[in-house]
Design a protein around this motif. Sequence first.
Motif, PDB file in Angstrom:
ATOM      1  N   ALA A   1     -16.790   2.160   5.101  1.00 55.32           N
ATOM      2  CA  ALA A   1     -16.238   1.844   6.424  1.00 55.32           C
ATOM      3  C   ALA A   1     -17.191   2.242   7.550  1.00 55.32           C
ATOM      4  N   ALA A   2     -18.062   3.222   7.289  1.00 54.89           N
ATOM      5  CA  ALA A   2     -19.023   3.662   8.302  1.00 54.89           C
ATOM      6  C   ALA A   2     -19.964   2.528   8.708  1.00 54.89           C
ATOM      7  N   ARG A   3     -20.152   1.560   7.829  1.00 51.10           N
ATOM      8  CA  ARG A   3     -21.021   0.419   8.148  1.00 51.10           C
ATOM      9  C   ARG A   3     -20.349  -0.582   9.090  1.00 51.10           C
ATOM     10  N   ARG A   4     -19.053  -0.446   9.280  1.00 49.76           N
ATOM     11  CA  ARG A   4     -18.294  -1.398  10.099  1.00 49.76           C
ATOM     12  C   ARG A   4     -18.154  -0.958  11.548  1.00 49.76           C
ATOM     13  N   VAL A   5     -18.689   0.233  11.876  1.00 45.33           N
ATOM     14  CA  VAL A   5     -18.554   0.778  13.230  1.00 45.33           C
ATOM     15  C   VAL A   5     -19.868   1.390  13.695  1.00 45.33           C
ATOM     16  N   GLN A   6     -19.922   1.611  14.997  1.00 45.17           N
ATOM     17  CA  GLN A   6     -20.972   2.410  15.619  1.00 45.17           C
ATOM     18  C   GLN A   6     -20.273   3.541  16.357  1.00 45.17           C
ATOM     19  N   ILE A   7     -20.908   4.690  16.444  1.00 41.44           N
ATOM     20  CA  ILE A   7     -20.344   5.772  17.245  1.00 41.44           C
ATOM     21  C   ILE A   7     -20.168   5.257  18.659  1.00 41.44           C
ATOM     22  N   GLY A   8     -18.996   5.495  19.228  1.00 42.92           N
ATOM     23  CA  GLY A   8     -18.676   5.005  20.573  1.00 42.92           C
ATOM     24  C   GLY A   8     -17.830   3.740  20.574  1.00 42.92           C
ATOM     25  N   ASP A   9     -17.758   3.038  19.431  1.00 41.24           N
ATOM     26  CA  ASP A   9     -16.904   1.848  19.355  1.00 41.24           C
ATOM     27  C   ASP A   9     -15.451   2.223  19.619  1.00 41.24           C
ATOM     28  N   ILE A  10     -14.711   1.298  20.176  1.00 36.54           N
ATOM     29  CA  ILE A  10     -13.283   1.470  20.417  1.00 36.54           C
ATOM     30  C   ILE A  10     -12.534   0.760  19.293  1.00 36.54           C
ATOM     31  N   ILE A  11     -11.643   1.502  18.621  1.00 34.69           N
ATOM     32  CA  ILE A  11     -10.891   0.930  17.513  1.00 34.69           C
ATOM     33  C   ILE A  11      -9.391   1.120  17.733  1.00 34.69           C
ATOM     34  N   ILE A  12      -8.621   0.351  16.986  1.00 33.67           N
ATOM     35  CA  ILE A  12      -7.173   0.492  16.922  1.00 33.67           C
ATOM     36  C   ILE A  12      -6.834   0.795  15.472  1.00 33.67           C
ATOM     37  N   ILE A  13      -5.974   1.780  15.253  1.00 33.57           N
ATOM     38  CA  ILE A  13      -5.561   2.201  13.915  1.00 33.57           C
ATOM     39  C   ILE A  13      -4.090   1.828  13.764  1.00 33.57           C
ATOM     40  N   ILE A  14      -3.782   1.008  12.748  1.00 29.77           N
ATOM     41  CA  ILE A  14      -2.423   0.496  12.579  1.00 29.77           C
ATOM     42  C   ILE A  14      -1.926   0.789  11.167  1.00 29.77           C
ATOM     43  N   ALA A  15      -0.698   1.296  11.075  1.00 32.56           N
ATOM     44  CA  ALA A  15      -0.033   1.482   9.788  1.00 32.56           C
ATOM     45  C   ALA A  15       1.192   0.570   9.757  1.00 32.56           C
ATOM     46  N   TYR A  16       1.466   0.018   8.589  1.00 28.73           N
ATOM     47  CA  TYR A  16       2.600  -0.884   8.412  1.00 28.73           C
ATOM     48  C   TYR A  16       3.583  -0.285   7.430  1.00 28.73           C
ATOM     49  N   GLY A  17       4.834  -0.715   7.512  1.00 28.05           N
ATOM     50  CA  GLY A  17       5.861  -0.268   6.581  1.00 28.05           C
ATOM     51  C   GLY A  17       6.758  -1.430   6.191  1.00 28.05           C
ATOM     52  N   SER A  18       7.373  -1.311   5.024  1.00 23.53           N
ATOM     53  CA  SER A  18       8.309  -2.330   4.553  1.00 23.53           C
ATOM     54  C   SER A  18       9.729  -1.866   4.797  1.00 23.53           C
ATOM     55  N   MET A  19      10.571  -2.777   5.223  1.00 17.68           N
ATOM     56  CA  MET A  19      11.978  -2.455   5.456  1.00 17.68           C
ATOM     57  C   MET A  19      12.807  -3.725   5.370  1.00 17.68           C
ATOM     58  N   SER A  20      14.093  -3.530   5.312  1.00 19.22           N
ATOM     59  CA  SER A  20      14.977  -4.696   5.272  1.00 19.22           C
ATOM     60  C   SER A  20      15.002  -5.351   6.651  1.00 19.22           C
TER      61      SER A  20
END
Length: 115
Positions: free
Chosen positions: A75-94
């Motif tokens: 994953a380190a190859r997909r970013v540069q220090i200083g890049d702005i990212i969004i971190i998202i977690a998903y869940g399953s529910m009815s």
Amino acid sequence: MQITLMKSKIHRVKVTQAELNYVGSITIDEDLMDAAGLIENEQVHIVNNNNGERFVTYVIKGERASGMICLNGAAARRVQIGDIIIIIAYGSMSQEEAKTFKPMVVFPDHNNQLV
């Protein structure tokens, strides 16, 4: 039927480190993890606002109040220090649960600190 919804999101944090020679994952300041309801080893999706990369990894606890956002391994190859990212977690529910579910969304400041 189960459907998948956004469970939590850390919106627009700055990458502080990228460690290629590591097993893999994203290290996140434990304060940010708690605020977003993330737990260690949870799967997360990463969206890089700077280059459009999107990838999946898992969470490792970082030092509390450090502001650390470190991409490890491949994953380190997909970013540069200083890049702005969004971190998202998903869940399953009815579908019934989903109608009233409210995701946890965190908007840190420009130093990756809670406001």
